[in-house]
Motif scaffolding. Structure first.
Motif, PDB file in Angstrom:
ATOM      1  N   ARG A  96      -7.731 -11.922 -22.148  1.00  0.00           N
ATOM      2  CA  ARG A  96      -8.995 -11.642 -22.210  1.00  0.00           C
ATOM      3  C   ARG A  96      -9.510 -12.116 -20.938  1.00  0.00           C
ATOM      4  N   TYR A  97     -10.164 -10.840 -20.121  1.00  0.00           N
ATOM      5  CA  TYR A  97     -10.549 -10.327 -18.806  1.00  0.00           C
ATOM      6  C   TYR A  97     -11.935 -10.026 -19.024  1.00  0.00           C
ATOM      7  N   LEU A  98     -12.910 -10.574 -17.967  1.00  0.00           N
ATOM      8  CA  LEU A  98     -14.194  -9.742 -17.846  1.00  0.00           C
ATOM      9  C   LEU A  98     -14.481 -10.047 -16.346  1.00  0.00           C
ATOM     10  N   ARG A  99     -14.960  -8.635 -15.372  1.00  0.00           N
ATOM     11  CA  ARG A  99     -15.449  -8.948 -14.709  1.00  0.00           C
ATOM     12  C   ARG A  99     -17.167  -9.708 -14.128  1.00  0.00           C
ATOM     13  N   VAL A 100     -17.393 -10.303 -13.656  1.00  0.00           N
ATOM     14  CA  VAL A 100     -18.789 -10.547 -13.489  1.00  0.00           C
ATOM     15  C   VAL A 100     -19.191 -10.391 -12.481  1.00  0.00           C
ATOM     16  N   LEU A 101     -19.732  -9.262 -11.829  1.00  0.00           N
ATOM     17  CA  LEU A 101     -20.555  -8.487 -10.810  1.00  0.00           C
ATOM     18  C   LEU A 101     -21.503  -8.464 -10.721  1.00  0.00           C
ATOM     19  N   ARG A 102     -23.117  -8.779  -9.798  1.00  0.00           N
ATOM     20  CA  ARG A 102     -24.576  -9.077 -10.099  1.00  0.00           C
ATOM     21  C   ARG A 102     -24.130  -7.411  -8.872  1.00  0.00           C
ATOM     22  N   PRO A 103     -25.408  -5.903  -9.429  1.00  0.00           N
ATOM     23  CA  PRO A 103     -25.091  -5.120  -8.517  1.00  0.00           C
ATOM     24  C   PRO A 103     -25.712  -5.301  -7.131  1.00  0.00           C
ATOM     25  N   PRO A 104     -25.309  -4.289  -6.442  1.00  0.00           N
ATOM     26  CA  PRO A 104     -25.344  -4.072  -5.377  1.00  0.00           C
ATOM     27  C   PRO A 104     -26.893  -4.067  -4.797  1.00  0.00           C
ATOM     28  N   TRP A 105     -27.215  -4.542  -3.672  1.00  0.00           N
ATOM     29  CA  TRP A 105     -28.365  -4.283  -3.333  1.00  0.00           C
ATOM     30  C   TRP A 105     -28.357  -2.926  -2.671  1.00  0.00           C
ATOM     31  N   ASP A 226     -13.330  -2.667  -3.975  1.00  0.00           N
ATOM     32  CA  ASP A 226     -13.922  -2.037  -5.077  1.00  0.00           C
ATOM     33  C   ASP A 226     -13.111  -3.324  -6.110  1.00  0.00           C
ATOM     34  N   PRO A 227     -13.740  -3.493  -7.258  1.00  0.00           N
ATOM     35  CA  PRO A 227     -13.398  -4.072  -8.136  1.00  0.00           C
ATOM     36  C   PRO A 227     -11.949  -4.429  -8.780  1.00  0.00           C
ATOM     37  N   PRO A 228     -11.461  -4.713  -9.320  1.00  0.00           N
ATOM     38  CA  PRO A 228      -9.732  -4.441 -10.287  1.00  0.00           C
ATOM     39  C   PRO A 228     -10.430  -3.264 -10.783  1.00  0.00           C
ATOM     40  N   VAL A 229      -9.077  -2.054 -11.061  1.00  0.00           N
ATOM     41  CA  VAL A 229      -8.941  -0.579 -11.362  1.00  0.00           C
ATOM     42  C   VAL A 229      -9.018  -1.397 -13.169  1.00  0.00           C
ATOM     43  N   GLY A 230      -9.614  -0.737 -14.302  1.00  0.00           N
ATOM     44  CA  GLY A 230      -9.297  -0.340 -15.636  1.00  0.00           C
ATOM     45  C   GLY A 230      -9.904  -1.695 -16.361  1.00  0.00           C
ATOM     46  N   MET A 231     -10.637  -2.676 -15.649  1.00  0.00           N
ATOM     47  CA  MET A 231     -10.812  -3.750 -16.172  1.00  0.00           C
ATOM     48  C   MET A 231     -12.681  -3.681 -16.539  1.00  0.00           C
ATOM     49  N   GLN A 232     -13.485  -4.681 -17.640  1.00  0.00           N
ATOM     50  CA  GLN A 232     -14.477  -4.271 -18.243  1.00  0.00           C
ATOM     51  C   GLN A 232     -15.237  -5.634 -17.100  1.00  0.00           C
ATOM     52  N   ILE A 233     -16.640  -4.830 -16.763  1.00  0.00           N
ATOM     53  CA  ILE A 233     -17.162  -5.219 -15.503  1.00  0.00           C
ATOM     54  C   ILE A 233     -18.697  -5.443 -16.419  1.00  0.00           C
ATOM     55  N   VAL A 234     -19.174  -6.459 -16.602  1.00  0.00           N
ATOM     56  CA  VAL A 234     -20.894  -6.523 -16.809  1.00  0.00           C
ATOM     57  C   VAL A 234     -21.474  -7.690 -15.441  1.00  0.00           C
ATOM     58  N   GLU A 235     -22.705  -7.586 -15.341  1.00  0.00           N
ATOM     59  CA  GLU A 235     -23.704  -7.649 -14.555  1.00  0.00           C
ATOM     60  C   GLU A 235     -23.682  -8.676 -14.810  1.00  0.00           C
ATOM     61  N   THR A 236     -24.564  -9.785 -15.461  1.00  0.00           N
ATOM     62  CA  THR A 236     -25.247 -10.776 -16.039  1.00  0.00           C
ATOM     63  C   THR A 236     -24.589 -11.453 -16.956  1.00  0.00           C
ATOM     64  N   VAL A 237     -24.974 -12.918 -16.317  1.00  0.00           N
ATOM     65  CA  VAL A 237     -24.429 -14.308 -17.187  1.00  0.00           C
ATOM     66  C   VAL A 237     -24.458 -13.210 -18.614  1.00  0.00           C
ATOM     67  N   THR A 238     -26.122 -13.534 -19.050  1.00  0.00           N
ATOM     68  CA  THR A 238     -25.952 -13.269 -20.327  1.00  0.00           C
ATOM     69  C   THR A 238     -24.965 -11.776 -20.885  1.00  0.00           C
ATOM     70  N   GLU A 239     -24.898 -11.139 -20.058  1.00  0.00           N
ATOM     71  CA  GLU A 239     -23.799  -9.970 -21.445  1.00  0.00           C
ATOM     72  C   GLU A 239     -22.700 -10.663 -21.095  1.00  0.00           C
ATOM     73  N   ALA A 240     -22.060 -11.870 -20.235  1.00  0.00           N
ATOM     74  CA  ALA A 240     -21.029 -12.405 -20.094  1.00  0.00           C
ATOM     75  C   ALA A 240     -20.498 -13.398 -21.240  1.00  0.00           C
ATOM     76  N   LEU A 241     -21.700 -13.832 -21.623  1.00  0.00           N
ATOM     77  CA  LEU A 241     -21.690 -15.091 -22.638  1.00  0.00           C
ATOM     78  C   LEU A 241     -21.867 -13.982 -24.323  1.00  0.00           C
ATOM     79  N   ALA A 242     -22.368 -12.749 -24.202  1.00  0.00           N
ATOM     80  CA  ALA A 242     -21.598 -12.069 -25.019  1.00  0.00           C
ATOM     81  C   ALA A 242     -20.658 -11.642 -25.253  1.00  0.00           C
ATOM     82  N   TRP A 243     -20.274 -11.071 -24.569  1.00  0.00           N
ATOM     83  CA  TRP A 243     -18.400 -10.568 -24.468  1.00  0.00           C
ATOM     84  C   TRP A 243     -18.179 -11.854 -25.059  1.00  0.00           C
TER      85      TRP A 243
END
Length: 247
Positions: A96-105, A226-243
């Motif tokens: 299982r893989y998840l990219r955690v990437l905060r929003p850009p400015w 660009d982040p890895p193509v086709g992989m799920q991305i969330v923006e916050t620690v809270t979202e990652a923990l829920a995943w």
């Protein structure tokens, strides 16, 4: 699944520390990987491999040795190769893989930003006579080879023993976090006319952009890879923990 193996946190961004802390509080088995030592944060309180993997095979072997079953990729927004390899290996090994990437400015109507794809492109666009401040790191110095401005002030978190490779570079040493007030004072003291910044996003280092806005300085903003193509991305620690909990 989560009780049968370890969660690998690919570290490098601030979010990695939040993930590790919260996962440990849940009783998860956690290991971490860092491409290089961190100079700002406290050490991660879990077994941590420091250093880039030589190739996919070495990464796969390390993952197997540590019985990794899940990868939370909280690497630095500009560590594109780290994310690419983590996503590829996760796919090959069915992890299982998840990219955690905060929003850009995002620029406001009060900002004077020009967007660039690379530091080199931003550097090539600097007019003669400009006094430029950048925090893109020493690794980016080769991209300033054709810099035509008067001087480039490059922020460092530690004093450097070796001189800069180019005569136009001056190191500016300081320990974050930096307030907007201190950034304004620094830019005025150095007579900065323009900034070159990588778009890492987040609140921790936005003070330099707020200072630039207040002083009316132009900003060359370098877009993140660009982040890895086709992989799920969330923006916050809270979202990652829920995943992670939804295994």
């Amino acid at each position: 699944m989560r009780n049968a193996g370890s969660i690998l946190v690919m570290a490098g961004a601030r979010e990695a520390h939040g993930l590790v802390s919260r996962l440990k509080s849940r009783g998860r088995s956690v290991v971490a990987s860092l491409p290089e030592p961190e100079r700002v944060f406290e050490p991660l309180p879990v077994p941590t491999r420091v250093g880039a993997f030589e190739d996919n095979a070495s990464f796969e072997a390390w993952v197997d040795t540590n019985n990794v079953v899940c990868v939370l990729d909280a690497s630095h927004a500009f560590d594109a190769e780290v994310s690419r390899r983590a996503a590829l290996v996760s796919t090959r090994l069915n992890l299982r893989y998840l990219r955690v990437l905060r929003p850009p400015w995002r620029a406001s109507g009060q900002d004077y930003w020009t967007d660039y794809r690379t530091v080199r492109k931003a550097s090539e666009d600097i007019p003669a006579g400009e006094r430029v401040f950048s925090n893109t790191g020493r690794a980016s110095l080769p991209e300033f080879e054709t810099f035509a401005g008067q001087v480039l002030f490059l922020r460092q978190t530690q004093a450097q023993k070796a001189p800069p490779p180019y005569d136009f570079v001056r190191y500016v040493t300081g320990t974050p976090p930096f307030s907007q007030h201190s950034e304004e004072a620094l830019f005025q003291t150095l007579r900065i006319s323009r900034l070159i910044c990588r778009n890492v996003g987040g609140s921790a280092s936005i003070s330099k952009l707020l200072a630039a806005r207040r002083l009316g300085l132009r900003v060359a903003m370098v877009a993140r890879p660009d982040p890895p193509v086709g992989m799920q991305i969330v923006e916050t620690v809270t979202e990652a923990l829920a995943w992670e909990a939804d295994a």
